[in-house]
Design a protein around this motif. Structure first.
Motif, PDB file in Angstrom:
ATOM      1  N   ARG A  86       0.646  -1.402  -0.245  1.00 37.26           N
ATOM      2  CA  ARG A  86      -0.268  -0.083   0.173  1.00 37.26           C
ATOM      3  C   ARG A  86       0.655   1.500   0.214  1.00 37.26           C
ATOM      4  O   ARG A  86       0.454   2.045  -0.901  1.00 37.26           O
ATOM      5  CB  ARG A  86      -0.961  -0.284   1.514  1.00 37.26           C
ATOM      6  N   ILE A  87       1.710   1.586   1.179  1.00 37.87           N
ATOM      7  CA  ILE A  87       2.739   2.517   1.078  1.00 37.87           C
ATOM      8  C   ILE A  87       3.468   3.042  -0.024  1.00 37.87           C
ATOM      9  O   ILE A  87       3.694   3.442  -0.380  1.00 37.87           O
ATOM     10  CB  ILE A  87       3.124   2.901   2.420  1.00 37.87           C
ATOM     11  N   PRO A  88       3.954   1.766  -0.456  1.00 35.66           N
ATOM     12  CA  PRO A  88       5.075   2.021  -1.512  1.00 35.66           C
ATOM     13  C   PRO A  88       4.507   2.199  -3.195  1.00 35.66           C
ATOM     14  O   PRO A  88       5.243   2.906  -3.530  1.00 35.66           O
ATOM     15  CB  PRO A  88       5.614  -0.012  -1.733  1.00 35.66           C
ATOM     16  N   ASN A  89       3.451   1.710  -3.406  1.00 33.34           N
ATOM     17  CA  ASN A  89       2.080   2.455  -4.116  1.00 33.34           C
ATOM     18  C   ASN A  89       2.165   3.743  -4.165  1.00 33.34           C
ATOM     19  O   ASN A  89       2.220   4.762  -5.540  1.00 33.34           O
ATOM     20  CB  ASN A  89       1.184   0.969  -4.383  1.00 33.34           C
ATOM     21  N   LEU A  90       2.116   4.309  -3.206  1.00 32.87           N
ATOM     22  CA  LEU A  90       1.536   5.963  -2.805  1.00 32.87           C
ATOM     23  C   LEU A  90       3.074   6.056  -2.965  1.00 32.87           C
ATOM     24  O   LEU A  90       3.072   7.216  -3.333  1.00 32.87           O
ATOM     25  CB  LEU A  90       1.093   5.520  -1.689  1.00 32.87           C
ATOM     26  N   ASN A  91       4.265   5.834  -2.291  1.00 31.89           N
ATOM     27  CA  ASN A  91       5.771   7.201  -2.352  1.00 31.89           C
ATOM     28  C   ASN A  91       6.212   6.347  -4.293  1.00 31.89           C
ATOM     29  O   ASN A  91       7.064   6.776  -4.434  1.00 31.89           O
ATOM     30  CB  ASN A  91       6.580   6.311  -1.546  1.00 31.89           C
ATOM     31  N   THR A  92       6.081   5.884  -4.807  1.00 33.26           N
ATOM     32  CA  THR A  92       6.371   5.321  -6.219  1.00 33.26           C
ATOM     33  C   THR A  92       5.321   5.993  -7.319  1.00 33.26           C
ATOM     34  O   THR A  92       5.296   5.628  -8.610  1.00 33.26           O
ATOM     35  CB  THR A  92       6.817   4.075  -6.785  1.00 33.26           C
ATOM     36  N   ASP A  93       4.232   6.606  -6.564  1.00 31.04           N
ATOM     37  CA  ASP A  93       3.597   7.881  -8.060  1.00 31.04           C
ATOM     38  C   ASP A  93       2.761   6.365  -8.948  1.00 31.04           C
ATOM     39  O   ASP A  93       2.053   6.531  -9.192  1.00 31.04           O
ATOM     40  CB  ASP A  93       3.894   8.212  -8.306  1.00 31.04           C
ATOM     41  N   LYS A  94       2.901   5.056  -7.804  1.00 29.85           N
ATOM     42  CA  LYS A  94       1.327   4.660  -8.303  1.00 29.85           C
ATOM     43  C   LYS A  94      -0.044   4.467  -7.619  1.00 29.85           C
ATOM     44  O   LYS A  94      -0.564   4.294  -9.542  1.00 29.85           O
ATOM     45  CB  LYS A  94       1.947   2.782  -8.908  1.00 29.85           C
ATOM     46  N   ALA A  95      -0.348   5.507  -7.089  1.00 30.58           N
ATOM     47  CA  ALA A  95      -0.942   5.927  -6.252  1.00 30.58           C
ATOM     48  C   ALA A  95      -1.810   6.666  -6.209  1.00 30.58           C
ATOM     49  O   ALA A  95       0.370   7.568  -5.779  1.00 30.58           O
ATOM     50  CB  ALA A  95      -1.723   5.072  -5.111  1.00 30.58           C
ATOM     51  N   ASP A  96      -2.455   7.826  -6.071  1.00 30.87           N
ATOM     52  CA  ASP A  96      -2.625   9.145  -5.844  1.00 30.87           C
ATOM     53  C   ASP A  96      -2.577   9.324  -3.959  1.00 30.87           C
ATOM     54  O   ASP A  96      -1.834  10.146  -3.424  1.00 30.87           O
ATOM     55  CB  ASP A  96      -3.440   9.974  -6.257  1.00 30.87           C
ATOM     56  N   ILE A  97      -3.775   8.192  -3.493  1.00 30.27           N
ATOM     57  CA  ILE A  97      -3.828   8.006  -2.033  1.00 30.27           C
ATOM     58  C   ILE A  97      -4.193   7.070  -1.816  1.00 30.27           C
ATOM     59  O   ILE A  97      -4.671   5.828  -2.914  1.00 30.27           O
ATOM     60  CB  ILE A  97      -5.501   9.234  -1.960  1.00 30.27           C
ATOM     61  N   ARG A 108       4.681   4.359  10.197  1.00 30.22           N
ATOM     62  CA  ARG A 108       3.793   5.028   9.211  1.00 30.22           C
ATOM     63  C   ARG A 108       4.499   6.022   8.446  1.00 30.22           C
ATOM     64  O   ARG A 108       4.184   6.787   7.719  1.00 30.22           O
ATOM     65  CB  ARG A 108       2.636   4.157   8.782  1.00 30.22           C
ATOM     66  N   ALA A 109       3.673   7.245  10.319  1.00 31.78           N
ATOM     67  CA  ALA A 109       3.763   8.113   9.393  1.00 31.78           C
ATOM     68  C   ALA A 109       4.992   9.267   9.433  1.00 31.78           C
ATOM     69  O   ALA A 109       4.978  10.229   8.866  1.00 31.78           O
ATOM     70  CB  ALA A 109       3.197   8.620  11.328  1.00 31.78           C
ATOM     71  N   LYS A 110       5.646   8.277   9.868  1.00 29.23           N
ATOM     72  CA  LYS A 110       7.842   9.208   9.270  1.00 29.23           C
ATOM     73  C   LYS A 110       7.589   8.726   7.399  1.00 29.23           C
ATOM     74  O   LYS A 110       8.783   9.115   7.582  1.00 29.23           O
ATOM     75  CB  LYS A 110       8.240   7.708  10.157  1.00 29.23           C
ATOM     76  N   GLY A 222      -4.263   7.471   3.449  1.00 27.08           N
ATOM     77  CA  GLY A 222      -2.830   7.884   3.109  1.00 27.08           C
ATOM     78  C   GLY A 222      -2.380   8.777   2.269  1.00 27.08           C
ATOM     79  O   GLY A 222      -2.785   8.558   0.846  1.00 27.08           O
ATOM     80  N   VAL A 223      -1.662   9.791   1.910  1.00 26.39           N
ATOM     81  CA  VAL A 223      -0.634   9.971   1.076  1.00 26.39           C
ATOM     82  C   VAL A 223       0.625  10.881   1.501  1.00 26.39           C
ATOM     83  O   VAL A 223       0.966  10.437   2.229  1.00 26.39           O
ATOM     84  CB  VAL A 223      -1.784  11.765   0.708  1.00 26.39           C
ATOM     85  N   LYS A 224       0.969  10.967   0.221  1.00 26.52           N
ATOM     86  CA  LYS A 224       2.490  11.216  -0.220  1.00 26.52           C
ATOM     87  C   LYS A 224       3.301  12.152   0.897  1.00 26.52           C
ATOM     88  O   LYS A 224       2.454  13.142   1.472  1.00 26.52           O
ATOM     89  CB  LYS A 224       3.079  11.867  -1.375  1.00 26.52           C
ATOM     90  N   LYS A 225       3.996  12.299   1.490  1.00 32.03           N
ATOM     91  CA  LYS A 225       4.848  13.097   2.457  1.00 32.03           C
ATOM     92  C   LYS A 225       4.421  14.088   1.598  1.00 32.03           C
ATOM     93  O   LYS A 225       5.462  14.540   0.839  1.00 32.03           O
ATOM     94  CB  LYS A 225       6.021  13.205   3.131  1.00 32.03           C
ATOM     95  N   GLY A 226       4.581  15.920   2.509  1.00 30.57           N
ATOM     96  CA  GLY A 226       4.659  16.992   2.622  1.00 30.57           C
ATOM     97  C   GLY A 226       3.039  17.778   1.046  1.00 30.57           C
ATOM     98  O   GLY A 226       3.315  19.010   1.051  1.00 30.57           O
ATOM     99  N   GLU A 227       2.184  16.880   0.930  1.00 30.51           N
ATOM    100  CA  GLU A 227       1.106  16.710  -0.271  1.00 30.51           C
ATOM    101  C   GLU A 227       0.248  17.442   0.862  1.00 30.51           C
ATOM    102  O   GLU A 227      -1.515  17.086   1.198  1.00 30.51           O
ATOM    103  CB  GLU A 227       0.727  15.134  -0.855  1.00 30.51           C
ATOM    104  N   THR A 228       0.279  18.160   1.556  1.00 30.97           N
ATOM    105  CA  THR A 228      -0.092  19.258   2.311  1.00 30.97           C
ATOM    106  C   THR A 228      -1.644  20.068   1.740  1.00 30.97           C
ATOM    107  O   THR A 228      -2.546  19.796   2.656  1.00 30.97           O
ATOM    108  CB  THR A 228      -0.183  20.471   3.056  1.00 30.97           C
TER     109      THR A 228
END
Length: 265
Positions: A86-97, A108-110, A222-228
């Protein structure tokens, strides 16, 4: 300082490239520009995410994602995932959320940011209903507990294992863990209530039951870090739909219980 022709040419090329390349847009802007949101959801965790008889996505997380997309006026693309991806798909831009029974943890919050909670899950140690040997945590000594790798059950049970003398056995996804239970490879499992329901649908005359409650967890997107900007817009949507009752209605439709009020403040 003098610049020779070669250095001047390189400098001009760099400046032109910088001017030609637009600034990178944030994820929310990308969603609104393409008019589509890509949502990572595990379709193997009924009733949060699953496939119906026509092999179409359904479940409480699926309905939440579809409701969000409809309210935002965008199309939706589901990115099928598993717990560990789930998180790798988010952080490699395969998913937006991520909308996929994702509980909030410090670890996870790190690496990602969370929205406000929109749902919840109760996790338990389950075992055969006919087995009455486990009534307290101390009764797990010498036993093996199967979990899905990197899930909240894994996070919570691993430190307890060292202290209480049981072993944590890790599987890569929920489907494999459920199969292990049904086939008799695993006697005890750390899973959410929905997975126990799936096991009992397949176990026939050998049902499982909850032995010990591990924890009740709020579930967030979940969203990528910094996507405020994206995080803020999602929080706004969650707040509105928590207040109007839509989120609780979706959850109750599939889980047959209400979301505790503490998780939908």
């Amino acid at each position: 300082m003098k610049l020779n022709r070669r250095h001047l040419s390189a400098l001009l090329s760099t400046l032109c490239l910088a001017i030609a390349m637009p600034a990178s847009a944030d994820v929310l802007s990308n969603i609104m520009t393409r008019k589509k949101i890509r949502v990572a959801t595990d379709m193997g965790i009924a009733p949060f995410g699953m496939l119906d008889g026509s092999m179409k996505p359904t479940g409480s997380d699926v309905d939440v994602a579809r409701s969000l997309a409809a309210d935002w006026g965008v199309e939706i693309e589901f990115i099928n995932t598993t717990g560990p991806t789930r998180i790798p798909n988010l952080n490699t831009d395969k998913a937006d959320i991520v909308i996929s029974s994702l509980s909030i943890t410090e670890e996870r919050a790190k690496v990602i940011d969370f929205t406000k909670p929109y749902s919840f899950i109760r996790t338990t140690v389950i075992g055969p209903a006919k087995d009455s040997s486990v009534k307290d945590w101390a009764d797990l000594k010498g036993k093996s507990i199967a979990v899905v790798r990197t899930t909240m059950q894994d996070v919570e049970l691993t430190p307890k294992a060292a202290a209480l003398g049981f072993t944590v056995v890790r599987y890569d996804d929920d489907a494999t863990a459920v199969t292990a239970a049904v086939s008799g490879q695993a006697t005890y499992l750390g899973l959410g209530d929905p997975q126990m329901r799936t096991i009992n649908q397949r176990a026939g005359g050998k049902p499982f039951e909850a032995k010990l409650v591990i924890k009740q967890f709020p579930i967030a997107m979940g969203v990528k870090k910094g996507e405020t900007a994206l995080q803020a817009k999602l929080n706004e949507w969650i707040a509105v739909n928590a207040k109007n009752g839509k989120l609780n209605a979706i959850y109750k439709k599939y889980h047959e219980i209400d979301v505790p009020a503490e998780f939908l403040k």
